[in-house]
Design an enzyme around this catalytic site. Structure first.
Site, PDB file in Angstrom:
ATOM      1  N   GLU A 171      36.445  13.099  14.907  1.00  0.00           N
ATOM      2  CA  GLU A 171      36.802  11.817  15.102  1.00  0.00           C
ATOM      3  C   GLU A 171      36.781  11.296  16.769  1.00  0.00           C
ATOM      4  O   GLU A 171      37.636  11.753  17.360  1.00  0.00           O
ATOM      5  CB  GLU A 171      37.864  11.195  14.551  1.00  0.00           C
ATOM      6  CG  GLU A 171      38.020   9.863  14.575  1.00  0.00           C
ATOM      7  CD  GLU A 171      39.369   9.222  14.184  1.00  0.00           C
ATOM      8  OE1 GLU A 171      39.900   8.516  14.858  1.00  0.00           O
ATOM      9  OE2 GLU A 171      39.645   9.447  13.002  1.00  0.00           O
ATOM     10  N   CYS A 203      41.975   4.845  18.539  1.00  0.00           N
ATOM     11  CA  CYS A 203      40.436   4.838  18.619  1.00  0.00           C
ATOM     12  C   CYS A 203      39.802   3.850  17.471  1.00  0.00           C
ATOM     13  O   CYS A 203      38.710   3.374  17.816  1.00  0.00           O
ATOM     14  CB  CYS A 203      40.057   6.244  17.982  1.00  0.00           C
ATOM     15  SG  CYS A 203      40.654   6.734  16.304  1.00  0.00           S
TER      16      CYS A 203
END
Length: 504
Positions: free
Chosen positions: A245, A279
């Site tokens: 990720e 994120c």
């Protein structure tokens, strides 16, 4: 292996130990030894030995360890909140969101983990003659490399499904949040996890992280896109699996029929949760021209009301950035944009009067393509607002990015239609970023530069396994009958295939 138990040094290329300081006031949290490459290799060797026994442990017993661990996390929630805040400088509410996430994910694993790993019957090659099934086989020892921004939930989210699937784990947290990682693993051991099955190794990504990648049978990495590419290349050279990720430059679309009040409220949370060091944080907002005034005025009012503060109390909305590098990154992006013609609607200042790394939540307009704040991930409390004239322009602008992690669409009628045109791994309709993330049964991950692989859902469990097909043939093997000429045997095969095609 707990690195605190070994007095010997790390590699020769780095100091033997490192000190973690609190971003609130630069007071010392603690000093820890770096793990040497030899210690990391020893941790993998110990985990491999323990994993052979763990893989034979019934799934129900593995699940019980996770259940007990979840109970212990909530029994120690005040301690964990304090420790996480002291290492990251985040507001207490942001740390509490991590605990809530642990609760959701462990609940899912306890309820659905066994089903995800169940051996499944598959259709055999020859009806009545072939019995075929698929089983999930653990990979061995998984290397989990985690960042500093979510030190409670990311190690748990990535390690528990690997353990549930029958693997060992070697966890390499960011140095800044090493104490939090060590405490989590101590709670796992208290919950009944074999001591050697999961270890924490400490040090930089360049040295400790590289050794983890060299030794692991699979790597789960969370961090920047640039570093993720390097890790993926090393994994590819070894032909081992990789899941990452990575970065995001996440858009929010405020369409003509959006509920502006709700959108503004959600935007505050999705832009400035964890001080924007997330994120999945929204960094670009595209607003239909007919809603521009209402939305921007509502958003500015809400952002201006946010309370910044240091400390472990509950009366703060936004905490500190993690350190000087992050503060410099945020300030440089904003200053460059303003110098090039962008306008600050609110914020735009460092706040050393609160703490050394505080920066005000900031809204910008007039941001153009050539500005770094437009295309590069800021990873801080800075958001750019753009006026668009119609839905198509908003979609085109949202997709004009090398990233593709998360998006948010606000519309009373057009949410689904627009969501299906957005190139991101998750799209939230009439929510910022939480709804998709909290849907634990659904996979979460990114398109393009935002990553590869998925966490959450069954895919977030089975990625830590190989599928093995076992086929049992009855009566006779699938082979040419002795004495039958090759051409006749080929004709017999074709006749059989034609017959199968008619019945399937």
């Amino acid at each position: 292996m707990d690195p605190r138990e070994d007095p010997h040094a790390a590699s020769t290329g780095e100091p033997r130990s490192f000190t973690v300081t609190c971003p609130f006031d630069e007071t010392e949290v603690g000093t820890l030894p770096r793990s040497s490459p030899e210690q990391i290799r020893d941790a993998f060797a110990a985990a491999r030995e323990a994993q052979r026994h763990w893989s034979q442990t019934p799934v129900e017993q593995r699940i019980e360890v996770i259940r007990r661990f979840a109970d212990l996390v909530f029994d120690h929630q005040s301690e964990l909140l304090d420790l996480t805040q002291r290492e990251t400088g985040k507001a207490r509410i942001s740390a509490a969101e991590e605990l809530a996430d642990i609760g959701l994910w462990t609940h899912y694993l306890v309820r659905q983990g066994a089903a995800a790993l169940r051996t499944r019957t598959r259709q055999g090659g020859f009806p009545l003659l072939t019995n075929t099934y698929e089983r999930r086989v653990p990979l061995g020892v998984v290397g989990v490399i985690t960042p500093w921004n979510y030190p409670l939930t990311i190690p748990v989210t990535d390690s528990l499904p690997a353990l549930l699937a029958g693997n060992g784990v070697v966890l390499k947290p960011d140095e800044q949040t090493s104490h939090t990682a060590l405490r989590l693993v101590s709670l796992l051991r208290e919950a009944g996890l074999p001591a050697e099955l999961m270890s924490v190794v400490l040090g930089s990504g360049e040295e400790a992280g590289a050794t983890v990648v060299d030794e692991a049978d699979y790597v789960m990495f969370t961090g920047s896109s640039a570093t993720g590419k390097v890790v993926a290349q090393h994994c590819a050279q070894r032909l081992i699996g990789f899941s990452g990720e990575l970065g995001g430059k996440n858009p929010m679309l405020i369409l003509e029929d959006a509920d502006v009040s709700q959108a503004a409220r959600a935007a505050v949370s999705s832009c400035f949760a964890n001080t924007g060091q997330l994120c999945m944080s929204i960094e670009r907002i595209y607003v239909h021209s007919s809603r521009w005034e209402d939305f921007t005025s509502a958003l500015v009012k809400r952002v201006h009301a946010l309370k910044l503060g240091a400390g472990l109390k509950w009366d703060v909305d936004v905490g500190s950035l993690v350190g000087p590098a992050q503060l410099n990154r945020v300030a440089e992006r904003v200053n460059e944009a303003v110098d090039a013609g962008a306008e600050i609607l609110t914020g735009g200042r460092a706040r050393p009067d609160i703490g050394p790394y505080f920066y005000e939540p900031t809204l910008l307009t007039g941001v153009t393509d050539e500005m770094r704040v437009h295309r590069e991930e800021t990873f801080g409390p800075v958001v750019s607002l753009y006026r668009v004239n119609d839905e198509e322009e908003a979609i085109t602008a949202a997709n004009d990015s090398e990233y593709g992690l998360v998006a948010s669409v606000w519309s009373r009628q057009r949410g689904d239609q627009v969501a299906q045109q957005i190139r991101t791994g998750s799209v939230n309709i009439n929510d910022g970023h939480t709804a998709a993330w909290a849907s634990m049964d659904a996979p979460m991950g990114g398109f393009a530069q935002s990553g590869i692989g998925r966490r959450h859902g069954r895919e977030g469990i089975t990625k830590y396994t190989e599928s093995q097909t076992v086929a049992r043939q009855r009566l006779a093997p699938v082979a040419r009958i002795p004495g039958v000429p090759l051409r006749q045997w080929a004709q017999m095969m074709m006749m059989g295939v034609r017959a199968l095609r008619r019945i399937r």
